[in-house]
Scaffold this motif. Structure first.
Motif, PDB file in Angstrom:
ATOM      1  N   GLY A 130     -40.696 -40.559 -24.815  1.00  0.00           N
ATOM      2  CA  GLY A 130     -41.717 -39.554 -25.132  1.00  0.00           C
ATOM      3  C   GLY A 130     -42.783 -39.983 -26.107  1.00  0.00           C
ATOM      4  N   GLY A 131     -42.549 -41.097 -26.848  1.00  0.00           N
ATOM      5  CA  GLY A 131     -43.542 -41.560 -27.816  1.00  0.00           C
ATOM      6  C   GLY A 131     -44.449 -42.616 -27.215  1.00  0.00           C
ATOM      7  N   VAL A 132     -45.680 -42.693 -27.724  1.00  0.00           N
ATOM      8  CA  VAL A 132     -46.690 -43.583 -27.133  1.00  0.00           C
ATOM      9  C   VAL A 132     -47.471 -44.306 -28.233  1.00  0.00           C
ATOM     10  CG1 VAL A 132     -48.914 -43.555 -25.907  1.00  0.00           C
ATOM     11  CG2 VAL A 132     -46.960 -42.345 -24.948  1.00  0.00           C
ATOM     12  N   LEU A 133     -47.790 -45.576 -27.962  1.00  0.00           N
ATOM     13  CA  LEU A 133     -48.680 -46.365 -28.809  1.00  0.00           C
ATOM     14  C   LEU A 133     -49.991 -46.578 -28.068  1.00  0.00           C
ATOM     15  CD1 LEU A 133     -49.483 -48.387 -31.119  1.00  0.00           C
ATOM     16  CD2 LEU A 133     -48.281 -50.157 -29.792  1.00  0.00           C
ATOM     17  N   ALA A 134     -51.111 -46.328 -28.748  1.00  0.00           N
ATOM     18  CA  ALA A 134     -52.438 -46.562 -28.170  1.00  0.00           C
ATOM     19  C   ALA A 134     -53.257 -47.403 -29.133  1.00  0.00           C
ATOM     20  CB  ALA A 134     -53.146 -45.238 -27.891  1.00  0.00           C
ATOM     21  N   VAL A 135     -53.772 -48.530 -28.630  1.00  0.00           N
ATOM     22  CA  VAL A 135     -54.654 -49.367 -29.440  1.00  0.00           C
ATOM     23  C   VAL A 135     -55.967 -49.532 -28.690  1.00  0.00           C
ATOM     24  CG1 VAL A 135     -52.672 -50.567 -30.424  1.00  0.00           C
ATOM     25  CG2 VAL A 135     -53.849 -51.600 -28.490  1.00  0.00           C
ATOM     26  N   TRP A 136     -57.060 -49.529 -29.408  1.00  0.00           N
ATOM     27  CA  TRP A 136     -58.345 -49.723 -28.756  1.00  0.00           C
ATOM     28  C   TRP A 136     -59.337 -50.417 -29.682  1.00  0.00           C
ATOM     29  CZ3 TRP A 136     -56.807 -44.653 -30.012  1.00  0.00           C
ATOM     30  CH2 TRP A 136     -57.603 -43.961 -30.941  1.00  0.00           C
ATOM     31  N   GLY A 137     -60.368 -50.941 -29.053  1.00  0.00           N
ATOM     32  CA  GLY A 137     -61.433 -51.587 -29.796  1.00  0.00           C
ATOM     33  C   GLY A 137     -62.713 -51.526 -28.995  1.00  0.00           C
ATOM     34  N   TYR A 138     -63.758 -52.117 -29.517  1.00  0.00           N
ATOM     35  CA  TYR A 138     -65.036 -52.168 -28.807  1.00  0.00           C
ATOM     36  C   TYR A 138     -65.792 -53.410 -29.256  1.00  0.00           C
ATOM     37  CZ  TYR A 138     -66.572 -50.138 -33.224  1.00  0.00           C
ATOM     38  OH  TYR A 138     -66.791 -49.916 -34.552  1.00  0.00           O
ATOM     39  N   ARG A 139     -66.692 -53.843 -28.427  1.00  0.00           N
ATOM     40  CA  ARG A 139     -67.503 -55.017 -28.757  1.00  0.00           C
ATOM     41  C   ARG A 139     -68.876 -54.849 -28.128  1.00  0.00           C
ATOM     42  NH1 ARG A 139     -65.854 -59.550 -24.260  1.00  0.00           N
ATOM     43  NH2 ARG A 139     -65.541 -58.072 -22.581  1.00  0.00           N
ATOM     44  N   GLY A 140     -69.880 -55.032 -28.918  1.00  0.00           N
ATOM     45  CA  GLY A 140     -71.236 -54.978 -28.407  1.00  0.00           C
ATOM     46  C   GLY A 140     -71.635 -53.612 -27.883  1.00  0.00           C
ATOM     47  N   MET A 141     -72.869 -53.532 -27.459  1.00  0.00           N
ATOM     48  CA  MET A 141     -73.401 -52.292 -26.900  1.00  0.00           C
ATOM     49  C   MET A 141     -74.482 -52.630 -25.895  1.00  0.00           C
ATOM     50  SD  MET A 141     -75.962 -50.893 -29.896  1.00  0.00           S
ATOM     51  CE  MET A 141     -74.850 -51.095 -31.261  1.00  0.00           C
ATOM     52  N   VAL A 142     -74.731 -51.694 -25.022  1.00  0.00           N
ATOM     53  CA  VAL A 142     -75.827 -51.828 -24.060  1.00  0.00           C
ATOM     54  C   VAL A 142     -76.981 -50.978 -24.561  1.00  0.00           C
ATOM     55  CG1 VAL A 142     -76.557 -51.401 -21.686  1.00  0.00           C
ATOM     56  CG2 VAL A 142     -74.238 -52.256 -22.145  1.00  0.00           C
ATOM     57  N   VAL A 143     -78.132 -51.618 -24.792  1.00  0.00           N
ATOM     58  CA  VAL A 143     -79.314 -50.914 -25.298  1.00  0.00           C
ATOM     59  C   VAL A 143     -80.464 -51.044 -24.295  1.00  0.00           C
ATOM     60  CG1 VAL A 143     -80.975 -50.716 -27.199  1.00  0.00           C
ATOM     61  CG2 VAL A 143     -78.608 -51.385 -27.680  1.00  0.00           C
ATOM     62  N   SER A 144     -80.947 -52.264 -24.127  1.00  0.00           N
ATOM     63  CA  SER A 144     -82.016 -52.574 -23.174  1.00  0.00           C
ATOM     64  C   SER A 144     -81.949 -54.075 -22.916  1.00  0.00           C
ATOM     65  CB  SER A 144     -83.386 -52.203 -23.752  1.00  0.00           C
ATOM     66  OG  SER A 144     -83.718 -53.085 -24.816  1.00  0.00           O
ATOM     67  N   PRO A 145     -82.506 -54.536 -21.793  1.00  0.00           N
ATOM     68  CA  PRO A 145     -82.456 -55.979 -21.513  1.00  0.00           C
ATOM     69  C   PRO A 145     -83.027 -56.834 -22.639  1.00  0.00           C
ATOM     70  CG  PRO A 145     -83.131 -54.776 -19.555  1.00  0.00           C
ATOM     71  CD  PRO A 145     -83.092 -53.769 -20.673  1.00  0.00           C
ATOM     72  N   THR A 146     -84.148 -56.408 -23.207  1.00  0.00           N
ATOM     73  CA  THR A 146     -84.791 -57.189 -24.275  1.00  0.00           C
ATOM     74  C   THR A 146     -83.905 -57.234 -25.514  1.00  0.00           C
ATOM     75  OG1 THR A 146     -86.992 -56.578 -23.483  1.00  0.00           O
ATOM     76  CG2 THR A 146     -86.830 -57.385 -25.749  1.00  0.00           C
ATOM     77  N   PHE A 147     -83.433 -56.066 -25.947  1.00  0.00           N
ATOM     78  CA  PHE A 147     -82.611 -56.027 -27.154  1.00  0.00           C
ATOM     79  C   PHE A 147     -81.269 -56.714 -26.926  1.00  0.00           C
ATOM     80  CE2 PHE A 147     -79.519 -54.382 -30.100  1.00  0.00           C
ATOM     81  CZ  PHE A 147     -80.194 -54.483 -31.309  1.00  0.00           C
TER      82      PHE A 147
END
Length: 260
Positions: A130-147
């Motif tokens: 019944g117990g759960v472990l959740a790990v998450w992260g993120y890297r970078g972002m989408v803004v515009s082709p130039t940026f």
């Protein structure tokens, strides 16, 4: 890593993306009970607050006292400083007792941990079943082709200054050891891919970049990765200092339960 994040604490508070409410509803649906949750590496409590909408009590812990000074209060969240000197038994007792935790969450932090030790503690604390472990992260972002092209170039200048464990973030947790049974929300070697939309100003972007551990480390070594010229380039590619953009952070998550 506590000392490094102590230095980042002030700018860290407003610099990071907000995790979607739907994530926490999704995780709450995976646990049989909703009595106790543990948010590890809680920082300013960002994830703990989301978890608290679904659990009666949340314990948010961090090795950095400076980060915890900026933790946002909530009636169902208790923040605790957990120095690395604590033994496994002391940490288990502090959180609750064996088999007492319904959900363990780690947001953008598990890659810093002593993974075998952490996973052993999680296995002791989680309800079985019944117990759960959740790990998450993120890297970078989408803004515009130039940026995005300029951001990729800037990222390359930071590479010599990242802690080696940051490799797990750079590869989207695909190589992160995760010895837990899948619940259908990502599994070892195959994280679930997610988006985090955010309205972001250039000042907010700059704050986030300043909070990068590589940028802090470089500065301590006498290297200014965010020189006036670099900031000007980023600002121009962004579209000006006053522009607020809709951006998307690219995130990844692993969720599992103890193998019985």
């Amino acid at each position: 890593m506590a000392g490094l994040f102590d230095k980042q604490a002030e700018i860290y508070l407003d610099a990071r993306p907000n995790y979607p409410k739907e994530w926490f509803s999704m995780l709450a649906d995976q646990t049989d009970h909703h009595s106790l949750a543990w948010d590890v590496g809680t920082g300013n409590g960002q994830a703990a607050l989301g978890v608290a909408e679904h659990y009666k009590q949340v314990i948010g812990t961090d090795v950095s006292e400076a980060q915890l000074k900026y933790a946002v209060p909530h009636p169902r969240v208790r923040y605790l400083h957990t120095p690395l000197s604590l033994s496994d038994d002391e940490l288990v007792s502090l959180i609750g007792c064996e088999g007492s935790v319904d959900l363990v969450t780690v947001a953008q932090a598990v890659h810093w941990f002593d993974l075998p030790r952490f996973y052993s503690i999680v296995t002791r604390l989680l309800r079985k079943p019944g117990g759960v472990l959740a790990v998450w992260g993120y890297r970078g972002m989408v803004v515009s082709p130039t940026f995005d092209a300029l951001a990729k170039h800037f990222h390359e200048t930071t590479l010599p200054f990242w802690n080696p464990d940051s490799k797990y973030v750079f590869d989207g947790y695909r190589t992160l050891p995760f010895p837990f049974e899948s619940v259908g929300l990502g599994s070892e070697g195959e994280p679930m891919l997610l988006d985090i939309p955010k309205e972001l100003s250039f000042d907010g972007l700059l704050g986030m970049i300043k909070s990068y551990s590589a940028v802090v480390t470089a500065k301590e070594r006498g290297v200014d990765l965010l020189s006036e010229g670099v900031v000007k380039e980023l600002e121009c590619a962004w579209g000006g200092p006053k522009l607020v953009r809709s951006v998307v952070y690219k995130a990844f998550m692993l969720v599992g339960k103890v193998k019985l």
